[in-house]
Design a protein around this motif. Structure first.
Motif, PDB file in Angstrom:
ATOM      1  N   LYS A   5       0.851  -1.186   0.000  1.00  0.00           N
ATOM      2  CA  LYS A   5       0.000   0.000   0.000  1.00  0.00           C
ATOM      3  C   LYS A   5       0.891   1.243   0.000  1.00  0.00           C
ATOM      4  CE  LYS A   5      -3.872  -2.405   2.078  1.00  0.00           C
ATOM      5  NZ  LYS A   5      -4.882  -2.456   3.159  1.00  0.00           N
ATOM      6  N   ALA A  22      -6.715   9.180   8.707  1.00  0.00           N
ATOM      7  CA  ALA A  22      -7.385   8.077   8.006  1.00  0.00           C
ATOM      8  C   ALA A  22      -8.560   8.574   7.183  1.00  0.00           C
ATOM      9  CB  ALA A  22      -7.839   7.023   9.020  1.00  0.00           C
ATOM     10  N   GLU A  26      -8.773   8.051   3.122  1.00  0.00           N
ATOM     11  CA  GLU A  26      -9.910   7.318   2.542  1.00  0.00           C
ATOM     12  C   GLU A  26     -10.684   8.190   1.558  1.00  0.00           C
ATOM     13  OE1 GLU A  26     -11.736   3.946   1.738  1.00  0.00           O
ATOM     14  OE2 GLU A  26     -10.334   4.001   3.427  1.00  0.00           O
ATOM     15  N   GLU A  27     -10.899   9.442   1.900  1.00  0.00           N
ATOM     16  CA  GLU A  27     -11.609  10.348   1.001  1.00  0.00           C
ATOM     17  C   GLU A  27     -10.882  10.487  -0.336  1.00  0.00           C
ATOM     18  OE1 GLU A  27     -14.324  12.211   0.776  1.00  0.00           O
ATOM     19  OE2 GLU A  27     -15.280  11.942   2.727  1.00  0.00           O
ATOM     20  N   GLY A  29      -8.991   8.170  -1.632  1.00  0.00           N
ATOM     21  CA  GLY A  29      -8.798   6.870  -2.257  1.00  0.00           C
ATOM     22  C   GLY A  29      -7.355   6.406  -2.241  1.00  0.00           C
ATOM     23  N   THR A  31      -4.286   4.289  -0.689  1.00  0.00           N
ATOM     24  CA  THR A  31      -4.161   3.043   0.069  1.00  0.00           C
ATOM     25  C   THR A  31      -3.164   3.215   1.210  1.00  0.00           C
ATOM     26  OG1 THR A  31      -2.421   2.183  -1.383  1.00  0.00           O
ATOM     27  CG2 THR A  31      -4.714   1.674  -1.967  1.00  0.00           C
ATOM     28  N   ALA A 208     -16.997   7.555   2.480  1.00  0.00           N
ATOM     29  CA  ALA A 208     -15.618   7.313   2.909  1.00  0.00           C
ATOM     30  C   ALA A 208     -15.479   7.473   4.417  1.00  0.00           C
ATOM     31  CB  ALA A 208     -14.664   8.261   2.183  1.00  0.00           C
ATOM     32  N   LYS A 211     -17.111   4.600   6.266  1.00  0.00           N
ATOM     33  CA  LYS A 211     -16.264   3.415   6.198  1.00  0.00           C
ATOM     34  C   LYS A 211     -15.177   3.466   7.270  1.00  0.00           C
ATOM     35  CE  LYS A 211     -13.308   0.857   2.936  1.00  0.00           C
ATOM     36  NZ  LYS A 211     -12.009   0.976   3.618  1.00  0.00           N
ATOM     37  N   VAL A 212     -14.514   4.599   7.370  1.00  0.00           N
ATOM     38  CA  VAL A 212     -13.459   4.746   8.389  1.00  0.00           C
ATOM     39  C   VAL A 212     -14.056   4.678   9.785  1.00  0.00           C
ATOM     40  CG1 VAL A 212     -11.733   6.323   9.348  1.00  0.00           C
ATOM     41  CG2 VAL A 212     -11.927   6.041   6.867  1.00  0.00           C
ATOM     42  N   GLU A 215     -14.536   1.168  10.702  1.00  0.00           N
ATOM     43  CA  GLU A 215     -13.234   0.564  11.004  1.00  0.00           C
ATOM     44  C   GLU A 215     -12.744   1.015  12.379  1.00  0.00           C
ATOM     45  OE1 GLU A 215     -10.963   1.867   7.694  1.00  0.00           O
ATOM     46  OE2 GLU A 215     -11.781   0.352   6.316  1.00  0.00           O
TER      47      GLU A 215
END
Length: 223
Positions: A5, A22, A26-27, A29, A31, A208, A211-212, A215
């Protein structure tokens, strides 16, 4: 460590500042591999990590596609991410514009105003070995003052910079979440800070960020 990544993100399961990084990764994209440091064992103060961040705090990132370039201090590394990788200005504004300096203004305010005051409120409410009511009162009041600054702005506009959500908004999310659900848990924040509450919920609904946040919940529940 294998660098499949692009980024390694040194962070902490509970530390708000790591989750700020994070969110932006993520926003965009990008890795990344999170490395959750164990504060109880002092991993963040051990020599291997101090070679990455001499301040011994989180977060820090290593950009493996840029000669393993290291950036620490959360809002500095966020600025690096958008300046280098958000060329389409999805979640930021163009350098040199007036709006760019408004964006910087909010990043600095978050780092110098929100984070320290909210953090001190949490420290004296939870971690300080002695009860100091005057300190709790001071920092809870400062928490409300900072939210009041945001309320004043967000009652006039949807987002802090321009007409879209940017890093200026995202950096407030983790600390605000702690304030709305813990530091001010006995307050009616929806009534006292309605614009902030609406803004916060709107940001958390972004795919996004959602999603975080999922997580984050999973990481904090894991032993």
């Amino acid at each position: 460590m294998s660098h499949g990544k692009q980024f390694t993100l040194y962070t902490h399961k509970g530390g708000p500042n790591g989750w700020k990084a994070a969110l932006v990764l993520e926003e965009l994209g990008l890795t990344y591999e999170p490395v959750f440091l164990d504060f109880n064992s002092g991993e963040h103060k051990a020599p291997p990590y101090l070679k990455i961040n001499p301040n011994g705090r989180i977060p820090a990132i290593i950009d493996h596609k840029n000669n393993d370039f290291i950036v620490w201090e959360s809002n500095a590394l966020i600025q690096y991410l958008v300046d280098k990788y958000d060329t389409g200005r999805k979640v930021s504004v163009a350098p040199g514009t007036d709006a760019y300096y408004t964006q910087l203004q909010w990043l600095y305010f978050q780092a110098s105003g929100q984070g320290p005051y909210f953090g001190q409120a949490a420290w004296f409410m939870v971690y300080h070995p002695e009860k100091v009511p005057s300190a709790v009162e001071r920092y809870v009041n400062e928490t409300k003052r900072v939210l009041g600054v945001l309320e004043g702005e967000l009652s006039k506009r949807e987002f802090l910079v321009g007409d879209k959500a940017t890093i200026a908004d995202f950096v407030f999310i983790p600390w605000n979440d702690g304030a709305l659900h813990f530091l001010l848990k006995d307050a009616d924040v929806d009534t006292e800070f309605p614009a902030v509450a609406k803004w916060h919920k709107k940001l958390l609904a972004r795919p996004a960020i959602a999603k975080v946040w999922a997580e984050r919940a999973e990481a904090q529940q894991a032993k």
